[in-house]
Scaffold this motif. Structure first.
Motif, mmCIF file in Angstrom:
data_model
loop_
_atom_site.group_PDB
_atom_site.id
_atom_site.type_symbol
_atom_site.label_atom_id
_atom_site.label_comp_id
_atom_site.label_asym_id
_atom_site.label_seq_id
_atom_site.Cartn_x
_atom_site.Cartn_y
_atom_site.Cartn_z
ATOM 1 N N SER A 1 40.024 52.622 58.781
ATOM 2 C CA SER A 1 41.361 53.230 58.663
ATOM 3 C C SER A 1 42.392 52.328 59.319
ATOM 4 N N ALA A 2 43.365 51.908 58.541
ATOM 5 C CA ALA A 2 44.379 50.964 59.019
ATOM 6 C C ALA A 2 45.362 50.715 57.884
ATOM 7 N N VAL A 3 46.336 49.863 58.153
ATOM 8 C CA VAL A 3 47.227 49.374 57.105
ATOM 9 C C VAL A 3 46.737 47.991 56.685
ATOM 10 N N TYR A 4 46.647 47.780 55.389
ATOM 11 C CA TYR A 4 46.162 46.511 54.860
ATOM 12 C C TYR A 4 47.302 45.801 54.137
ATOM 13 N N PHE A 5 47.495 44.526 54.496
ATOM 14 C CA PHE A 5 48.536 43.713 53.894
ATOM 15 C C PHE A 5 47.917 42.549 53.131
ATOM 16 N N CYS A 6 48.492 42.257 51.971
ATOM 17 C CA CYS A 6 48.181 40.985 51.347
ATOM 18 C C CYS A 6 49.306 40.015 51.689
ATOM 19 N N ALA A 7 48.973 38.755 51.771
ATOM 20 C CA ALA A 7 49.967 37.725 52.034
ATOM 21 C C ALA A 7 49.695 36.553 51.107
ATOM 22 N N GLU A 8 50.756 35.916 50.663
ATOM 23 C CA GLU A 8 50.620 34.775 49.758
ATOM 24 C C GLU A 8 51.369 33.589 50.329
ATOM 25 N N LYS A 9 50.791 32.427 50.085
ATOM 26 C CA LYS A 9 51.486 31.202 50.443
ATOM 27 C C LYS A 9 51.820 30.475 49.153
ATOM 28 N N ARG A 10 53.087 30.165 49.001
ATOM 29 C CA ARG A 10 53.549 29.526 47.782
ATOM 30 C C ARG A 10 53.538 28.016 47.949
ATOM 31 N N THR A 11 53.157 27.327 46.922
ATOM 32 C CA THR A 11 53.106 25.868 46.961
ATOM 33 C C THR A 11 54.472 25.314 47.358
ATOM 34 N N GLY A 12 54.489 24.502 48.394
ATOM 35 C CA GLY A 12 55.740 23.900 48.840
ATOM 36 C C GLY A 12 56.487 24.732 49.850
ATOM 37 N N ALA A 13 56.109 25.982 50.030
ATOM 38 C CA ALA A 13 56.774 26.837 51.015
ATOM 39 C C ALA A 13 56.050 26.713 52.342
ATOM 40 N N ASN A 14 56.739 27.061 53.387
ATOM 41 C CA ASN A 14 56.204 26.854 54.732
ATOM 42 C C ASN A 14 55.808 28.133 55.445
ATOM 43 N N ASN A 15 55.841 29.245 54.777
ATOM 44 C CA ASN A 15 55.466 30.469 55.459
ATOM 45 C C ASN A 15 54.753 31.407 54.497
ATOM 46 N N LEU A 16 54.148 32.429 55.068
ATOM 47 C CA LEU A 16 53.470 33.446 54.284
ATOM 48 C C LEU A 16 54.448 34.542 53.876
ATOM 49 N N PHE A 17 54.289 35.026 52.676
ATOM 50 C CA PHE A 17 55.068 36.156 52.204
ATOM 51 C C PHE A 17 54.155 37.379 52.174
ATOM 52 N N PHE A 18 54.591 38.440 52.843
ATOM 53 C CA PHE A 18 53.755 39.628 52.973
ATOM 54 C C PHE A 18 54.142 40.704 51.983
ATOM 55 N N GLY A 19 53.145 41.406 51.483
ATOM 56 C CA GLY A 19 53.382 42.590 50.683
ATOM 57 C C GLY A 19 53.731 43.760 51.588
ATOM 58 N N THR A 20 54.045 44.881 50.967
ATOM 59 C CA THR A 20 54.473 46.058 51.719
ATOM 60 C C THR A 20 53.348 46.622 52.566
ATOM 61 N N GLY A 21 52.133 46.543 52.078
ATOM 62 C CA GLY A 21 51.010 47.122 52.807
ATOM 63 C C GLY A 21 50.573 48.441 52.211
ATOM 64 N N THR A 22 49.331 48.792 52.450
ATOM 65 C CA THR A 22 48.753 50.066 52.019
ATOM 66 C C THR A 22 48.047 50.696 53.208
ATOM 67 N N ARG A 23 48.336 51.983 53.430
ATOM 68 C CA ARG A 23 47.671 52.679 54.535
ATOM 69 C C ARG A 23 46.398 53.319 54.007
ATOM 70 N N LEU A 24 45.264 52.894 54.556
ATOM 71 C CA LEU A 24 43.967 53.446 54.176
ATOM 72 C C LEU A 24 43.535 54.468 55.222
ATOM 73 N N THR A 25 43.215 55.668 54.751
ATOM 74 C CA THR A 25 42.707 56.718 55.635
ATOM 75 C C THR A 25 41.312 57.082 55.173
ATOM 76 N N VAL A 26 40.360 57.024 56.091
ATOM 77 C CA VAL A 26 38.979 57.365 55.771
ATOM 78 C C VAL A 26 38.696 58.774 56.279
ATOM 79 N N ILE A 27 38.252 59.612 55.363
ATOM 80 C CA ILE A 27 37.983 61.013 55.690
ATOM 81 C C ILE A 27 36.510 61.160 56.066
ATOM 82 N N PRO A 28 36.225 61.622 57.279
ATOM 83 C CA PRO A 28 34.814 61.721 57.706
ATOM 84 C C PRO A 28 34.038 62.748 56.868
#
Lengths: 112, 114
Positions: free
Chosen positions: A85-112
């Motif tokens: 259970s956490a927030v999961y982010f994807c990040a992409e690095k674009r060719t020629g760019a110097n930093n990571l670009f982050f997506g909004t994120g998804t909150r995952l909740t695990v139900i016991p």
């Protein structure tokens, strides 16, 4: 890509089920992708990465799939546990760019 | 241990004051970044630096300033010009501009305006 001012999408799964978290990116020049996990009040932690010359990469209980045709990235978590259970982010690095670009994120909740 | 350290963990600021958030890394990374995260939202890039004595504005640089006098350190100053500074601030570093450059994050500083 980046979304500003939007609340996180959420995903709820039963403990033991598999989880699939999706991410769309917009830049075809992106050549490297990373998934991060962020627990409440902490910094994001690296989970798994994939280069653009690959379609799939597996780690321990996690698999990342990359579909460059539709610019889509997914994270699959097998046998999801409460500790996932956490927030999961994807990040992409674009060719020629110097930093990571982050997506909004998804909150995952695990139900016991 | 190698890593990236942010301090303080919690910071309170009165309106009109400048405050400085510390970020130190001993990973020998060239690149360092500052992100802002608002509750329930993603990460937005404030500033980044690829090398000592050089830095670039990110998407939301207004009201913030940085310096990069040493490779290990990338402090962020939140100035009085930042109208809504209450947020969670994350510092990150990476080895440079090569393709496989994952970013390592600190544990964050939560800034609250009182």
């Amino acid at each position: 890509g980046e979304s500003v001012g939007l609340h996180l999408p959420t995903l709820s799964v039963q403990e033991g089920d598999n989880s699939i978290i999706n991410c769309a990116y917009s830049n075809s020049a992106s050549d490297y992708f990373i998934w991060y996990k962020q627990e409440s009040g902490k910094g994001p932690q690296f989970i798994i990465d994939i280069r653009s010359n690959m379609d799939k990469r597996q780690g321990q209980r996690v698999t990342v799939l990359l579909n460059k045709t539709v610019k889509h990235l997914s994270l699959q978590i097998a046998a999801t546990q409460p500790g996932d259970s956490a927030v999961y982010f994807c990040a992409e690095k674009r060719t020629g760019a110097n930093n990571l670009f982050f997506g909004t994120g998804t909150r995952l909740t695990v139900i016991p | 241990d190698g890593g990236i350290t942010q301090s303080p963990k919690y910071l309170f600021r009165k309106e009109g004051q400048n405050v400085t958030l510390s970020c130190e890394q001993n990973l020998n990374h060239d690149a360092m970044y500052w992100y802002r995260q608002d509750p329930g939202q993603g990460l937005r890039l404030i500033y980044y630096s690829q090398i000592v004595n050089d830095f670039q504005k990110g998407d939301i640089a207004e009201g913030y300033s940085v310096s990069r006098e040493k490779k290990e350190s990338f402090p962020l100053t939140v100035t009085s010009a930042q109208k809504n500074p209450t947020a969670f601030y994350l510092c990150a570093s990476s080895s440079g501009t090569g393709t496989n450059t994952e970013a390592f994050f600190g544990q964050g500083t939560r800034l609250t305006v009182v």
